[in-house]
Design a protein around this motif. Sequence first.
Motif, PDB file in Angstrom:
ATOM      1  N   GLN A 107      -6.844 -34.550  18.150  1.00  0.00           N
ATOM      2  CA  GLN A 107      -7.630 -33.324  18.054  1.00  0.00           C
ATOM      3  C   GLN A 107      -7.702 -32.966  16.572  1.00  0.00           C
ATOM      4  O   GLN A 107      -6.669 -32.834  15.912  1.00  0.00           O
ATOM      5  CB  GLN A 107      -6.958 -32.196  18.863  1.00  0.00           C
ATOM      6  CG  GLN A 107      -7.627 -30.842  18.727  1.00  0.00           C
ATOM      7  CD  GLN A 107      -9.032 -30.813  19.345  1.00  0.00           C
ATOM      8  OE1 GLN A 107      -9.350 -31.609  20.218  1.00  0.00           O
ATOM      9  NE2 GLN A 107      -9.870 -29.896  18.859  1.00  0.00           N
ATOM     10  N   ILE A 108      -8.914 -32.869  16.045  1.00  0.00           N
ATOM     11  CA  ILE A 108      -9.101 -32.658  14.602  1.00  0.00           C
ATOM     12  C   ILE A 108      -9.721 -31.289  14.362  1.00  0.00           C
ATOM     13  O   ILE A 108     -10.778 -30.967  14.923  1.00  0.00           O
ATOM     14  CB  ILE A 108     -10.008 -33.769  14.014  1.00  0.00           C
ATOM     15  CG1 ILE A 108      -9.403 -35.149  14.306  1.00  0.00           C
ATOM     16  CG2 ILE A 108     -10.179 -33.581  12.519  1.00  0.00           C
ATOM     17  CD1 ILE A 108     -10.217 -36.308  13.763  1.00  0.00           C
ATOM     18  N   GLU A 109      -9.057 -30.484  13.538  1.00  0.00           N
ATOM     19  CA  GLU A 109      -9.504 -29.102  13.271  1.00  0.00           C
ATOM     20  C   GLU A 109     -10.057 -28.971  11.849  1.00  0.00           C
ATOM     21  O   GLU A 109      -9.996 -29.910  11.045  1.00  0.00           O
ATOM     22  CB  GLU A 109      -8.335 -28.137  13.496  1.00  0.00           C
ATOM     23  CG  GLU A 109      -7.795 -28.115  14.922  1.00  0.00           C
ATOM     24  CD  GLU A 109      -8.743 -27.465  15.927  1.00  0.00           C
ATOM     25  OE1 GLU A 109      -9.598 -26.658  15.513  1.00  0.00           O
ATOM     26  OE2 GLU A 109      -8.634 -27.771  17.141  1.00  0.00           O
ATOM     27  N   SER A 110     -10.550 -27.802  11.520  1.00  0.00           N
ATOM     28  CA  SER A 110     -11.298 -27.604  10.273  1.00  0.00           C
ATOM     29  C   SER A 110     -10.431 -27.670   9.007  1.00  0.00           C
ATOM     30  O   SER A 110     -10.972 -27.753   7.896  1.00  0.00           O
ATOM     31  CB  SER A 110     -12.052 -26.277  10.313  1.00  0.00           C
ATOM     32  OG  SER A 110     -11.134 -25.226  10.499  1.00  0.00           O
ATOM     33  N   ASN A 113     -11.330 -30.441   6.691  1.00  0.00           N
ATOM     34  CA  ASN A 113     -12.743 -30.556   6.312  1.00  0.00           C
ATOM     35  C   ASN A 113     -12.955 -30.974   4.867  1.00  0.00           C
ATOM     36  O   ASN A 113     -12.190 -30.596   3.967  1.00  0.00           O
ATOM     37  CB  ASN A 113     -13.443 -29.194   6.468  1.00  0.00           C
ATOM     38  CG  ASN A 113     -13.799 -28.898   7.909  1.00  0.00           C
ATOM     39  OD1 ASN A 113     -13.519 -29.689   8.794  1.00  0.00           O
ATOM     40  ND2 ASN A 113     -14.405 -27.748   8.132  1.00  0.00           N
ATOM     41  N   ASP A 117     -17.575 -28.115   8.527  1.00  0.00           N
ATOM     42  CA  ASP A 117     -17.486 -28.645   9.906  1.00  0.00           C
ATOM     43  C   ASP A 117     -17.428 -30.174   9.961  1.00  0.00           C
ATOM     44  O   ASP A 117     -17.798 -30.779  10.978  1.00  0.00           O
ATOM     45  CB  ASP A 117     -18.677 -28.156  10.764  1.00  0.00           C
ATOM     46  CG  ASP A 117     -18.680 -26.644  10.917  1.00  0.00           C
ATOM     47  OD1 ASP A 117     -17.616 -26.026  10.731  1.00  0.00           O
ATOM     48  OD2 ASP A 117     -19.757 -26.081  11.233  1.00  0.00           O
ATOM     49  N   ALA A 119     -14.972 -33.673   9.013  1.00  0.00           N
ATOM     50  CA  ALA A 119     -13.670 -34.194   8.575  1.00  0.00           C
ATOM     51  C   ALA A 119     -13.815 -34.978   7.269  1.00  0.00           C
ATOM     52  O   ALA A 119     -14.779 -35.729   7.088  1.00  0.00           O
ATOM     53  CB  ALA A 119     -13.095 -35.097   9.659  1.00  0.00           C
ATOM     54  N   ARG A 164     -17.373 -34.393  13.293  1.00  0.00           N
ATOM     55  CA  ARG A 164     -17.422 -32.931  13.288  1.00  0.00           C
ATOM     56  C   ARG A 164     -16.065 -32.337  13.621  1.00  0.00           C
ATOM     57  O   ARG A 164     -15.276 -32.940  14.349  1.00  0.00           O
ATOM     58  CB  ARG A 164     -18.467 -32.436  14.297  1.00  0.00           C
ATOM     59  CG  ARG A 164     -19.884 -32.922  14.013  1.00  0.00           C
ATOM     60  CD  ARG A 164     -20.353 -32.452  12.649  1.00  0.00           C
ATOM     61  NE  ARG A 164     -21.696 -32.937  12.349  1.00  0.00           N
ATOM     62  CZ  ARG A 164     -22.210 -32.984  11.137  1.00  0.00           C
ATOM     63  NH1 ARG A 164     -21.486 -32.603  10.083  1.00  0.00           N
ATOM     64  NH2 ARG A 164     -23.432 -33.415  10.940  1.00  0.00           N
ATOM     65  N   THR A 165     -15.839 -31.148  13.088  1.00  0.00           N
ATOM     66  CA  THR A 165     -14.618 -30.413  13.439  1.00  0.00           C
ATOM     67  C   THR A 165     -15.010 -29.032  13.961  1.00  0.00           C
ATOM     68  O   THR A 165     -15.978 -28.447  13.453  1.00  0.00           O
ATOM     69  CB  THR A 165     -13.693 -30.236  12.220  1.00  0.00           C
ATOM     70  OG1 THR A 165     -14.411 -29.552  11.191  1.00  0.00           O
ATOM     71  CG2 THR A 165     -13.179 -31.563  11.732  1.00  0.00           C
ATOM     72  N   PRO A 166     -14.276 -28.524  14.946  1.00  0.00           N
ATOM     73  CA  PRO A 166     -13.206 -29.228  15.659  1.00  0.00           C
ATOM     74  C   PRO A 166     -13.784 -30.230  16.647  1.00  0.00           C
ATOM     75  O   PRO A 166     -14.870 -30.030  17.166  1.00  0.00           O
ATOM     76  CB  PRO A 166     -12.479 -28.097  16.392  1.00  0.00           C
ATOM     77  CG  PRO A 166     -13.535 -27.072  16.649  1.00  0.00           C
ATOM     78  CD  PRO A 166     -14.478 -27.137  15.480  1.00  0.00           C
ATOM     79  N   SER A 167     -13.025 -31.293  16.868  1.00  0.00           N
ATOM     80  CA  SER A 167     -13.417 -32.258  17.897  1.00  0.00           C
ATOM     81  C   SER A 167     -12.216 -33.135  18.244  1.00  0.00           C
ATOM     82  O   SER A 167     -11.223 -33.169  17.520  1.00  0.00           O
ATOM     83  CB  SER A 167     -14.583 -33.135  17.417  1.00  0.00           C
ATOM     84  OG  SER A 167     -14.160 -34.052  16.441  1.00  0.00           O
ATOM     85  N   ASP A 191     -16.243 -40.624  19.101  1.00  0.00           N
ATOM     86  CA  ASP A 191     -16.111 -39.233  19.563  1.00  0.00           C
ATOM     87  C   ASP A 191     -15.971 -39.200  21.092  1.00  0.00           C
ATOM     88  O   ASP A 191     -15.951 -40.242  21.759  1.00  0.00           O
ATOM     89  CB  ASP A 191     -17.265 -38.368  19.051  1.00  0.00           C
ATOM     90  CG  ASP A 191     -18.600 -38.706  19.696  1.00  0.00           C
ATOM     91  OD1 ASP A 191     -18.632 -39.508  20.658  1.00  0.00           O
ATOM     92  OD2 ASP A 191     -19.618 -38.162  19.234  1.00  0.00           O
TER      93      ASP A 191
END
Length: 211
Positions: A107-110, A113, A117, A119, A164-167, A191
């Motif tokens: 799980q990748i968050e901002s 970045n 938005d 990574a 894209r984040t989050p994803s 993804d």
Amino acid sequence: MYNHTYKELITKLQVSQEDVDFFANMPFARPYIDNTSLYQPVPFVSRHDKGDLSDKFFNKAINSHDTIPRALAFMQRPGSLHSPPTDENGIDLSQGAENPFFITFCQIESGVNGYIDTAHGGVLAALFDETLGLCAESYRVFVSEEGGHLLTASLQVSYRSPVRTPSAVIIKTWMRRKEGRKWFLEAQLLDQDGLLKAEAKSLYIGLKSAL
Ligand SMILES: CCCCCCCCCCCC(=O)SCCNC(=O)CCNC(=O)[C@H](O)C(C)(C)COP(=O)(O)OP(=O)(O)OC[C@H]1O[C@@H](n2cnc3c(N)ncnc32)[C@H](O)[C@@H]1OP(=O)(O)O
């Protein structure tokens, strides 16, 4: 290098049930978590604090609620493929994107970045390096049963589409071939919809002696 061997760590450390439950809710991860899956969850050893100064990038710097809060790794169950075709070094030639030896969900968050938005590519390269390294180590310990330590000699990343984040993403890793001390591996990062985001090729070299 490390105060423990990879075999000791992967045997002793626990897989987080919270991480399993988190990804079990995602359709793209569920088939791997199913009890009948060819894969078994294994500790993502670099995410664990071992009480020393190893793995700080993965167990601290990018292990937080706004960076990479969740990561879950899977390895092919030993013997899940009966008598696969092998090369002269015993490397399973059936491995590939459709049959990866080692899989990681993240799980990748901002907090990682670069652009808005999106990574940062360096973080994705680090994810490839680590998961390819874990794939190589797992293969070394559980399949080829060799000793020693592997270091990254080269890593080539091709970025196909922004992450894209989050994803949530899946990183598939597999052995391509082995020549003496040289271990060649490949990877794909996709993804949740199965779209290819980035690919990597790496060379790990077995040390002549432990550091
Ligand atoms: C416990 C929990 C763990 C679990 C954790 C596991 C995950 C870890 C993943 C992260 C790992 C890292 O990031 S490690 C950190 C980043 N990497 C490093 O710091 C490594 C720095 N580099 C080195 O220390 C060294 O260059 C080595 C060890 C990689 C290689 O040195 P060496 O052992 O002396 O080998 P050498 O004789 O030079 O080369 C052997 C053969 O490899 C070829 N070769 C050497 N380098 C390259 C190269 N960059 N690209 C192509 N080919 C190369 C040579 O041509 C030769 O081929 P031929 O003539 O034999 O055909």
